[in-house]
Design a protein around this motif. Structure first.
Motif, PDB file in Angstrom:
ATOM      1  N   HIS A   1       4.256 -54.936 -29.211  1.00 38.86           N
ATOM      2  CA  HIS A   1       4.968 -54.948 -27.682  1.00 38.86           C
ATOM      3  C   HIS A   1       4.350 -55.485 -26.535  1.00 38.86           C
ATOM      4  O   HIS A   1       5.014 -56.113 -25.883  1.00 38.86           O
ATOM      5  CB  HIS A   1       5.321 -53.402 -28.068  1.00 38.86           C
ATOM      6  CG  HIS A   1       6.057 -53.035 -26.573  1.00 38.86           C
ATOM      7  ND1 HIS A   1       5.723 -52.510 -25.402  1.00 38.86           N
ATOM      8  CD2 HIS A   1       7.523 -53.176 -26.525  1.00 38.86           C
ATOM      9  CE1 HIS A   1       6.538 -52.348 -24.578  1.00 38.86           C
ATOM     10  NE2 HIS A   1       7.749 -52.745 -25.176  1.00 38.86           N
ATOM     11  N   GLN A   2       3.167 -55.061 -26.549  1.00 37.27           N
ATOM     12  CA  GLN A   2       2.306 -55.448 -25.331  1.00 37.27           C
ATOM     13  C   GLN A   2       2.252 -57.130 -25.350  1.00 37.27           C
ATOM     14  O   GLN A   2       2.414 -57.814 -24.331  1.00 37.27           O
ATOM     15  CB  GLN A   2       0.877 -55.069 -25.272  1.00 37.27           C
ATOM     16  CG  GLN A   2       0.819 -53.653 -25.072  1.00 37.27           C
ATOM     17  CD  GLN A   2      -0.594 -52.954 -24.924  1.00 37.27           C
ATOM     18  OE1 GLN A   2      -1.245 -53.426 -24.134  1.00 37.27           O
ATOM     19  NE2 GLN A   2      -0.816 -52.192 -25.769  1.00 37.27           N
ATOM     20  N   LEU A   3       1.916 -57.776 -26.415  1.00 37.05           N
ATOM     21  CA  LEU A   3       1.686 -59.122 -26.520  1.00 37.05           C
ATOM     22  C   LEU A   3       3.054 -59.742 -26.141  1.00 37.05           C
ATOM     23  O   LEU A   3       3.151 -60.907 -25.572  1.00 37.05           O
ATOM     24  CB  LEU A   3       1.236 -59.524 -27.697  1.00 37.05           C
ATOM     25  CG  LEU A   3       0.971 -61.118 -27.959  1.00 37.05           C
ATOM     26  CD1 LEU A   3      -0.118 -61.636 -27.067  1.00 37.05           C
ATOM     27  CD2 LEU A   3       0.689 -61.323 -29.511  1.00 37.05           C
ATOM     28  N   TYR A   4       4.235 -59.158 -26.630  1.00 40.40           N
ATOM     29  CA  TYR A   4       5.437 -59.867 -26.632  1.00 40.40           C
ATOM     30  C   TYR A   4       6.093 -59.759 -25.054  1.00 40.40           C
ATOM     31  O   TYR A   4       6.858 -60.550 -24.560  1.00 40.40           O
ATOM     32  CB  TYR A   4       6.417 -59.538 -27.644  1.00 40.40           C
ATOM     33  CG  TYR A   4       7.762 -60.251 -27.549  1.00 40.40           C
ATOM     34  CD1 TYR A   4       7.890 -61.440 -27.762  1.00 40.40           C
ATOM     35  CD2 TYR A   4       8.795 -59.487 -27.128  1.00 40.40           C
ATOM     36  CE1 TYR A   4       9.379 -62.048 -27.758  1.00 40.40           C
ATOM     37  CE2 TYR A   4      10.221 -59.989 -27.137  1.00 40.40           C
ATOM     38  CZ  TYR A   4      10.404 -61.393 -27.345  1.00 40.40           C
ATOM     39  OH  TYR A   4      11.583 -61.853 -27.251  1.00 40.40           O
ATOM     40  N   TRP A   5       6.011 -58.472 -24.621  1.00 42.33           N
ATOM     41  CA  TRP A   5       6.836 -58.190 -23.457  1.00 42.33           C
ATOM     42  C   TRP A   5       6.401 -57.667 -22.284  1.00 42.33           C
ATOM     43  O   TRP A   5       6.423 -57.980 -21.187  1.00 42.33           O
ATOM     44  CB  TRP A   5       7.957 -57.261 -24.005  1.00 42.33           C
ATOM     45  CG  TRP A   5       8.712 -56.797 -23.006  1.00 42.33           C
ATOM     46  CD1 TRP A   5       9.907 -57.663 -22.357  1.00 42.33           C
ATOM     47  CD2 TRP A   5       9.065 -55.647 -22.334  1.00 42.33           C
ATOM     48  NE1 TRP A   5      10.596 -57.018 -21.563  1.00 42.33           N
ATOM     49  CE2 TRP A   5      10.336 -55.684 -21.508  1.00 42.33           C
ATOM     50  CE3 TRP A   5       8.357 -54.265 -22.344  1.00 42.33           C
ATOM     51  CZ2 TRP A   5      10.668 -54.630 -20.663  1.00 42.33           C
ATOM     52  CZ3 TRP A   5       8.926 -53.197 -21.521  1.00 42.33           C
ATOM     53  CH2 TRP A   5       9.861 -53.333 -20.553  1.00 42.33           C
ATOM     54  N   THR A   6       5.255 -56.613 -22.636  1.00 44.22           N
ATOM     55  CA  THR A   6       4.522 -55.932 -21.337  1.00 44.22           C
ATOM     56  C   THR A   6       3.517 -56.539 -20.506  1.00 44.22           C
ATOM     57  O   THR A   6       3.200 -55.882 -19.288  1.00 44.22           O
ATOM     58  CB  THR A   6       4.258 -54.485 -21.498  1.00 44.22           C
ATOM     59  OG1 THR A   6       3.196 -54.351 -22.684  1.00 44.22           O
ATOM     60  CG2 THR A   6       5.669 -53.815 -22.306  1.00 44.22           C
ATOM     61  N   GLU A   7       2.826 -57.568 -21.020  1.00 40.75           N
ATOM     62  CA  GLU A   7       1.868 -58.139 -20.346  1.00 40.75           C
ATOM     63  C   GLU A   7       2.204 -58.954 -19.006  1.00 40.75           C
ATOM     64  O   GLU A   7       2.610 -60.111 -19.125  1.00 40.75           O
ATOM     65  CB  GLU A   7       0.914 -58.934 -21.259  1.00 40.75           C
ATOM     66  CG  GLU A   7      -0.201 -59.136 -20.655  1.00 40.75           C
ATOM     67  CD  GLU A   7      -1.254 -58.147 -20.345  1.00 40.75           C
ATOM     68  OE1 GLU A   7      -1.962 -58.245 -19.366  1.00 40.75           O
ATOM     69  OE2 GLU A   7      -1.327 -57.158 -21.155  1.00 40.75           O
ATOM     70  N   ILE A   8       2.009 -58.399 -17.754  1.00 36.86           N
ATOM     71  CA  ILE A   8       2.238 -58.991 -16.670  1.00 36.86           C
ATOM     72  C   ILE A   8       1.123 -60.078 -16.351  1.00 36.86           C
ATOM     73  O   ILE A   8       0.022 -59.862 -16.418  1.00 36.86           O
ATOM     74  CB  ILE A   8       2.158 -58.080 -15.456  1.00 36.86           C
ATOM     75  CG1 ILE A   8       3.787 -57.014 -15.719  1.00 36.86           C
ATOM     76  CG2 ILE A   8       2.503 -58.716 -14.208  1.00 36.86           C
ATOM     77  CD1 ILE A   8       3.717 -56.073 -14.612  1.00 36.86           C
ATOM     78  N   VAL A   9       1.575 -60.994 -15.895  1.00 37.88           N
ATOM     79  CA  VAL A   9       0.426 -62.229 -15.801  1.00 37.88           C
ATOM     80  C   VAL A   9      -0.495 -61.867 -14.592  1.00 37.88           C
ATOM     81  O   VAL A   9      -0.081 -61.653 -13.442  1.00 37.88           O
ATOM     82  CB  VAL A   9       1.257 -63.557 -15.448  1.00 37.88           C
ATOM     83  CG1 VAL A   9       0.154 -64.729 -15.158  1.00 37.88           C
ATOM     84  CG2 VAL A   9       2.112 -64.268 -16.471  1.00 37.88           C
ATOM     85  N   ARG A  10      -1.839 -61.957 -14.969  1.00 32.21           N
ATOM     86  CA  ARG A  10      -2.644 -61.836 -14.012  1.00 32.21           C
ATOM     87  C   ARG A  10      -3.706 -62.904 -14.045  1.00 32.21           C
ATOM     88  O   ARG A  10      -3.754 -63.592 -14.858  1.00 32.21           O
ATOM     89  CB  ARG A  10      -3.369 -60.354 -14.120  1.00 32.21           C
ATOM     90  CG  ARG A  10      -2.413 -59.175 -13.754  1.00 32.21           C
ATOM     91  CD  ARG A  10      -3.075 -57.879 -14.079  1.00 32.21           C
ATOM     92  NE  ARG A  10      -2.374 -56.730 -13.580  1.00 32.21           N
ATOM     93  CZ  ARG A  10      -1.586 -56.018 -14.194  1.00 32.21           C
ATOM     94  NH1 ARG A  10      -1.383 -56.085 -15.689  1.00 32.21           N
ATOM     95  NH2 ARG A  10      -0.580 -55.045 -13.759  1.00 32.21           N
ATOM     96  N   SER A  11      -4.971 -62.605 -13.477  1.00 26.58           N
ATOM     97  CA  SER A  11      -6.015 -63.527 -13.441  1.00 26.58           C
ATOM     98  C   SER A  11      -6.594 -63.773 -14.746  1.00 26.58           C
ATOM     99  O   SER A  11      -7.213 -64.860 -15.134  1.00 26.58           O
ATOM    100  CB  SER A  11      -7.172 -63.406 -12.316  1.00 26.58           C
ATOM    101  OG  SER A  11      -7.486 -62.081 -12.466  1.00 26.58           O
TER     102      SER A  11
END
Length: 231
Positions: A65-75
């Motif tokens: 779920h994190q890999l597909y959807w919830t990981e907001i782009v950061r540095s």
């Protein structure tokens, strides 16, 4: 608001998963906690309880779920994506090969420090509201200290000293070399490299905390985000 929602969601499931992992280990005769050679003795005849089945499946679902959807782009988006891919691969591979003893230990160990990180992020975002800053900022700083300490203990000491060591040295001594050895060893060492990278960011934030007196932002944010919205 998007980052606050993400942090709140992560904080909730890391807390629940940490409790579930401890219950899973305590509900079995987890002798491998005190004797790491038990990760490998009598393998593959290691019984798996229904609770351990569910624990593995839920953890796998959340990382997907994190890999597909919830990981907001950061540095550090690339490093975090690599982390998720390695973790998902380890969960699936250890489940299929019945290396679930060391798998459960690694999952519980990794969930603990993240509780303080995500709770601290929630209060950090809340502190951007002037009326909430008075009580939110001290909690943010306290959570950061707890996160830094727990990260150092669990991921820079316990993980390499007992779990990576157990796989790299104890497993071949007990099982001999097997076809998947290098896959597991490479991924566990790869996780440790990521831990060192993130701890460098933690030390950078600690330096800022000492001189600024408070946490100003999230070390994972890009410079542009810091300038634009003080995240």
């Amino acid at each position: 608001m998007a980052k606050f929602s993400e942090a709140l969601w992560r904080g909730l499931f890391y807390s629940c998963f940490c409790v579930l992992g401890i219950v899973t280990l305590s509900s079995t005769d987890a002798t491998w906690i005190s004797d790491t050679t038990e990760h490998w003795n009598n393998w593959p005849h290691h019984p798996i309880s229904s609770l351990m089945h569910h624990y593995y499946q839920i953890e796998l679902g959340c990382y997907l779920h994190q890999l597909y959807w919830t990981e907001i782009v950061r540095s550090d988006w690339l490093e975090m994506t690599i982390h998720h891919i390695i973790t998902i691969t380890l969960i699936v591979a250890s489940y299929l090969t019945n290396f679930t003893r060391i798998g459960c230990s690694i999952l519980v160990l990794h969930d603990f420090a993240d509780i303080f990180l995500e709770v601290g992020k929630c209060f950090n975002y809340m502190s951007k509201v002037k009326s909430l800053k008075v009580f939110a900022q001290p909690i943010t700083d306290s959570c950061f200290v707890l996160f830094a300490l727990s990260f150092a203990v669990t991921r820079l000491y316990i993980y390499p000293r007992f779990l990576v060591y157990s796989l790299v040295y104890e497993a071949p001594a007990i099982l001999g070399m097997w076809s998947g050895y290098w896959l597991f060893a490479t991924m566990l060492v790869g996780l440790q490299c990521l831990h060192v990278f993130w701890f460098a960011l933690i030390l950078n934030m600690a330096w800022k905390l000492l001189f600024a007196g408070e946490i100003k932002g999230d070390v994972r944010e890009s410079d542009e985000d810091d300038d634009d919205d003080a995240q």
